[in-house]
Design a protein around this motif. Structure first.
Motif, PDB file in Angstrom:
ATOM      1  N   ARG A  30       0.837  -1.209   0.000  1.00  8.45           N
ATOM      2  CA  ARG A  30       0.000   0.000   0.000  1.00  8.45           C
ATOM      3  C   ARG A  30       0.867   1.252   0.000  1.00  8.45           C
ATOM      4  O   ARG A  30       0.542   2.237  -0.666  1.00  8.45           O
ATOM      5  CB  ARG A  30      -1.019  -0.034   1.146  1.00  8.45           C
ATOM      6  N   ARG A  31       2.017   1.195   0.708  1.00  7.04           N
ATOM      7  CA  ARG A  31       2.869   2.386   0.742  1.00  7.04           C
ATOM      8  C   ARG A  31       3.551   2.618  -0.598  1.00  7.04           C
ATOM      9  O   ARG A  31       3.670   3.757  -1.040  1.00  7.04           O
ATOM     10  CB  ARG A  31       3.899   2.250   1.879  1.00  7.04           C
ATOM     11  N   LEU A  34       0.935   4.071  -2.810  1.00  6.68           N
ATOM     12  CA  LEU A  34       0.645   5.468  -2.485  1.00  6.68           C
ATOM     13  C   LEU A  34       1.786   6.388  -2.918  1.00  6.68           C
ATOM     14  O   LEU A  34       1.555   7.517  -3.349  1.00  6.68           O
ATOM     15  CB  LEU A  34       0.372   5.613  -0.979  1.00  6.68           C
ATOM     16  N   ARG A  35       3.007   5.881  -2.827  1.00  4.06           N
ATOM     17  CA  ARG A  35       4.138   6.685  -3.303  1.00  4.06           C
ATOM     18  C   ARG A  35       3.996   6.939  -4.807  1.00  4.06           C
ATOM     19  O   ARG A  35       4.238   8.046  -5.282  1.00  4.06           O
ATOM     20  CB  ARG A  35       5.463   5.969  -3.010  1.00  4.06           C
ATOM     21  N   MET A  41       0.550  12.474  -8.984  1.00  4.06           N
ATOM     22  CA  MET A  41      -0.062  13.767  -8.669  1.00  4.06           C
ATOM     23  C   MET A  41       0.936  14.910  -8.884  1.00  4.06           C
ATOM     24  O   MET A  41       0.565  15.989  -9.339  1.00  4.06           O
ATOM     25  CB  MET A  41      -0.595  13.774  -7.230  1.00  4.06           C
ATOM     26  N   PHE A  68      -7.001   3.203  -6.355  1.00  2.00           N
ATOM     27  CA  PHE A  68      -7.962   3.432  -5.274  1.00  2.00           C
ATOM     28  C   PHE A  68      -9.171   2.495  -5.310  1.00  2.00           C
ATOM     29  O   PHE A  68      -9.994   2.535  -4.408  1.00  2.00           O
ATOM     30  CB  PHE A  68      -8.409   4.902  -5.228  1.00  2.00           C
ATOM     31  N   THR A  88       4.379   2.023   9.542  1.00  3.87           N
ATOM     32  CA  THR A  88       3.282   2.699   8.843  1.00  3.87           C
ATOM     33  C   THR A  88       2.946   4.021   9.505  1.00  3.87           C
ATOM     34  O   THR A  88       3.247   4.225  10.682  1.00  3.87           O
ATOM     35  CB  THR A  88       2.020   1.807   8.859  1.00  3.87           C
ATOM     36  N   ARG A  89       2.324   4.890   8.723  1.00  2.00           N
ATOM     37  CA  ARG A  89       1.791   6.135   9.276  1.00  2.00           C
ATOM     38  C   ARG A  89       0.274   6.078   9.381  1.00  2.00           C
ATOM     39  O   ARG A  89      -0.375   7.095   9.618  1.00  2.00           O
ATOM     40  CB  ARG A  89       2.216   7.305   8.386  1.00  2.00           C
ATOM     41  N   CYS A 138      -7.398  14.262  -1.071  1.00  2.37           N
ATOM     42  CA  CYS A 138      -6.265  13.520  -0.483  1.00  2.37           C
ATOM     43  C   CYS A 138      -6.020  14.069   0.925  1.00  2.37           C
ATOM     44  O   CYS A 138      -5.907  13.309   1.890  1.00  2.37           O
ATOM     45  CB  CYS A 138      -4.995  13.685  -1.307  1.00  2.37           C
ATOM     46  N   CYS A 141      -8.364  13.186   3.826  1.00  5.46           N
ATOM     47  CA  CYS A 141      -8.166  11.889   4.486  1.00  5.46           C
ATOM     48  C   CYS A 141      -6.865  11.881   5.297  1.00  5.46           C
ATOM     49  O   CYS A 141      -6.813  11.324   6.379  1.00  5.46           O
ATOM     50  CB  CYS A 141      -8.145  10.755   3.471  1.00  5.46           C
ATOM     51  N   HIS A 142      -5.834  12.519   4.780  1.00  6.45           N
ATOM     52  CA  HIS A 142      -4.544  12.481   5.480  1.00  6.45           C
ATOM     53  C   HIS A 142      -4.618  13.169   6.836  1.00  6.45           C
ATOM     54  O   HIS A 142      -4.012  12.700   7.794  1.00  6.45           O
ATOM     55  CB  HIS A 142      -3.459  13.147   4.628  1.00  6.45           C
ATOM     56  N   ARG A 146      -3.696   9.943   8.798  1.00 13.38           N
ATOM     57  CA  ARG A 146      -2.290   9.657   8.524  1.00 13.38           C
ATOM     58  C   ARG A 146      -1.428  10.471   9.466  1.00 13.38           C
ATOM     59  O   ARG A 146      -1.613  11.686   9.583  1.00 13.38           O
ATOM     60  CB  ARG A 146      -1.948   9.994   7.060  1.00 13.38           C
TER      61      ARG A 146
END
Ligand code: HEC
Length: 148
Positions: A30-31, A34-35, A41, A68, A88-89, A138, A141-142, A146
């Protein structure tokens, strides 16, 4: 009897370790994903800043959309910050407020769809606006889910 019991305990321990390895794998995946999303982006932002034709951006937007799909499944129990063997964060709030997390995820989908439409439409202004709206989702949610 003792030997049998010890055997069971050993098996349970091996099972537990394997489960932990699987969870660590989920987090790594997942990381990494996401990276890659973050890199897409950034590339989209560069296009928006340049004010150039956004049509070549469609593929990047679609790559983000694909990531997603089923995003929630990338957050099984035991993959929060502080879980053993997990880097994880992802904040425990994801699990204590799953409905809010799901809402934050659901809010992103339509904005990515709008971003794809804007890119395909070819208007730099419409693209820049849609990108800002997607980027805001984004952040929405962060902020709660996060760690910094
Ligand atoms: C529904 C919640 C949610 C949405 C929406 C969301 N993210 Fe995230 N993001 C997270 C969580 C939670 C983490 C921490 C994951 C971890 O460390 O395991 C994260 C981590 C990241 C990371 C860091 C990855 C790393 O470990 O190096 C990047 C980059 C990122 N997100 C980019 C984005 C971008 C760009 C968007 C919008 C297109 C987005 N995210 C949308 C929840 C979300």
């Amino acid at each position: 009897m003792k030997a049998v019991l010890a055997g069971f305990v050993l098996l349970a321990m091996i099972g537990g370790a394997a489960a932990q390895t699987d969870l660590a794998r989920v987090v790594t995946d997942r990381r990494e994903g996401l990276r890659a999303v973050g890199q897409h982006m950034e590339a989209l932002q560069a296009i928006a800043r340049a004010g150039s034709d956004p049509r070549p951006a469609v593929e990047r937007v679609e790559a983000v959309q694909r990531f997603f799909v089923n995003f929630g499944q990338r957050f099984p129990a035991g993959t929060q910050q502080g879980a053993p063997g997990i880097e994880t964060r992802a904040l425990p709030a994801i699990w204590s407020d799953r409905a809010g997390f799901d809402r934050a995820e659901a809010a992103l989908g339509p904005r990515l769809a709008a971003l794809r439409e804007a890119a395909a439409g070819g208007s730099p202004q419409a693209f820049a606006q849609a990108l800002q709206a997607a980027g805001a989702a984004c952040g929405d949610c962060h902020r709660p889910y996060r760690a910094r």
